[in-house]
Design an enzyme around this catalytic site. Structure first.
Site, PDB file in Angstrom:
ATOM      1  N   SER A  79       2.521 -14.900  67.750  1.00  0.00           N
ATOM      2  CA  SER A  79       2.246 -16.153  67.033  1.00  0.00           C
ATOM      3  C   SER A  79       1.637 -17.190  67.963  1.00  0.00           C
ATOM      4  O   SER A  79       0.745 -17.953  67.572  1.00  0.00           O
ATOM      5  CB  SER A  79       3.530 -16.701  66.399  1.00  0.00           C
ATOM      6  OG  SER A  79       4.441 -17.162  67.375  1.00  0.00           O
ATOM      7  N   ALA A  80       2.091 -17.232  69.214  1.00  0.00           N
ATOM      8  CA  ALA A  80       1.521 -18.171  70.185  1.00  0.00           C
ATOM      9  C   ALA A  80       0.085 -17.806  70.514  1.00  0.00           C
ATOM     10  O   ALA A  80      -0.781 -18.678  70.658  1.00  0.00           O
ATOM     11  CB  ALA A  80       2.368 -18.193  71.450  1.00  0.00           C
ATOM     12  N   ALA A  81      -0.199 -16.506  70.642  1.00  0.00           N
ATOM     13  CA  ALA A  81      -1.564 -16.060  70.904  1.00  0.00           C
ATOM     14  C   ALA A  81      -2.483 -16.466  69.758  1.00  0.00           C
ATOM     15  O   ALA A  81      -3.612 -16.934  69.975  1.00  0.00           O
ATOM     16  CB  ALA A  81      -1.594 -14.549  71.103  1.00  0.00           C
TER      17      ALA A  81
ATOM     18  N   ASP B 187       6.039 -19.684  75.187  1.00  0.00           N
ATOM     19  CA  ASP B 187       5.030 -18.723  74.714  1.00  0.00           C
ATOM     20  C   ASP B 187       3.634 -19.331  74.694  1.00  0.00           C
ATOM     21  O   ASP B 187       2.692 -18.782  75.297  1.00  0.00           O
ATOM     22  CB  ASP B 187       5.389 -18.219  73.312  1.00  0.00           C
ATOM     23  CG  ASP B 187       6.566 -17.273  73.297  1.00  0.00           C
ATOM     24  OD1 ASP B 187       7.315 -17.225  74.300  1.00  0.00           O
ATOM     25  OD2 ASP B 187       6.762 -16.584  72.278  1.00  0.00           O
TER      26      ASP B 187
END
Length: 312
Positions: A98-100, A141
């Site tokens: 999700s952070a990517a 993250d």
């Protein structure tokens, strides 16, 4: 560059936490690095600001992605761009997918709005998306993904709210890990919630465990900077023992930890939330032979360099 002239392309790296997951939520440091795998976002001119949600996402994921995208888009004036996503990262495996996604999307939105997607600007916008995804994330993250460096990260409670502080941890030696998937991962909220309940019931006991993890993280970062991979590996092994003591490991994860050690890992541990399954990392001098052997066993795995000198 503007969407009116050329397509916009940006990458958001996945991440692994070498040491310090969970305790980072309680204000202790974590050591985390970016993966070579992640999410690529592309932007093209459109009549409105919109996200082309991947067809593979389920209904709940689609709603969450659209809500997070809308929140970030409002922050930069809703530029007229259509964003599409391509993921080369296992989803919901504790690898910061999700952070990517948030970092890649934020970089495209910033470019489309005529702004420079610096690490700081990207992290600020990605943080807005991560709050939609996770409510109260630690911040490690998206910071790791935006910085694209091995970092020592600490969550800090300030007068204006929670912020994160990060500094780069440089390695004079190549630092590579094998990432292997094991078991069926529990929802992060379930794993984190159960730990929070135990911590609230026996606060002093769990405070001691978190503090010990924090000391290990500090020792591990010093080992990295000294080029002491054996010292880093030992710290990872001890951290795995503490994660098990915190009730975060499981038979599938433990089995993979020991399998990686048998293949020559200097250290191995779960990474991310843990629970019934997820990602396990092993620190190797030479990761390629381990990847070959694990793949032959039917294990989903890959290797990634997190820090150190890179081949030109």
């Amino acid at each position: 560059m503007t969407p009116a002239t050329n397509p916009l392309v940006a990458f958001g790296a996945g991440k692994v936490i070498l040491l310090g997951e969970h305790s980072v939520v309680y204000g202790y440091p974590a050591l985390a690095g970016p993966l070579s795998f992640g999410v690529t976002a592309r932007g093209v001119p459109a009549r409105s600001c919109q996200l082309d949600v991947p067809a593979t996402a389920d209904a709940a994921q689609k709603r969450l992605m659209r809500k997070a995208f809308a929140r970030a888009a409002r922050m930069v004036g809703e530029p007229k761009v259509k964003v599409t996503l391509e993921a080369r990262l296992p989803l919901s495996a504790g690898l910061g997918s999700s952070a990517a996604l948030a970092v890649a999307t934020s970089r495209v939105l910033l470019q489309a709005a005529g702004q420079v997607p610096t690490a700081k600007a990207t992290a600020r916008l990605a943080w807005e998306m991560e709050q939609e995804f996770h409510g109260t994330p630690s911040g490690v993250d998206h910071t790791t993904s935006a910085e694209e460096k091995l970092i020592l990260y600490r969550r800090v409670q300030g007068p204006s709210g929670v912020t994160g502080r990060a500094r780069e941890v440089k390695s004079p030696r190549v630092l590579s890990v094998v990432v292997a998937l094991a078991g069926a991962r529990s929802p992060t909220k379930v794993t984190v919630g159960a730990l929070r309940e135990r911590q609230a019931r026996w606060p002093e006991r769990y405070r001691r465990l978190f503090a010990q993890v924090g000391r290990l993280v500090t020792e591990a970062s010093k080992a990295v900077e000294a080029g002491d991979l054996e010292g880093l590996g030992d710290a990872m092994n001890v951290n795995q023992g503490l994660l098990a003591a915190l009730g975060l490991s499981s038979p599938p994860l433990e089995e993979m930890v020991y399998r990686l050690r048998e293949l020559g890992a200097l250290g191995a541990k779960l990474t991310g939330a843990g629970g019934d399954g997820g990602a396990v990392i092993g620190l190797f001098h030479e990761p390629a032979p381990a990847v070959v052997k694990l793949t032959a066993m039917g294990v989903r795995c890959f290797s990634s360099q997190l820090a150190g000198p890179r081949a030109v």
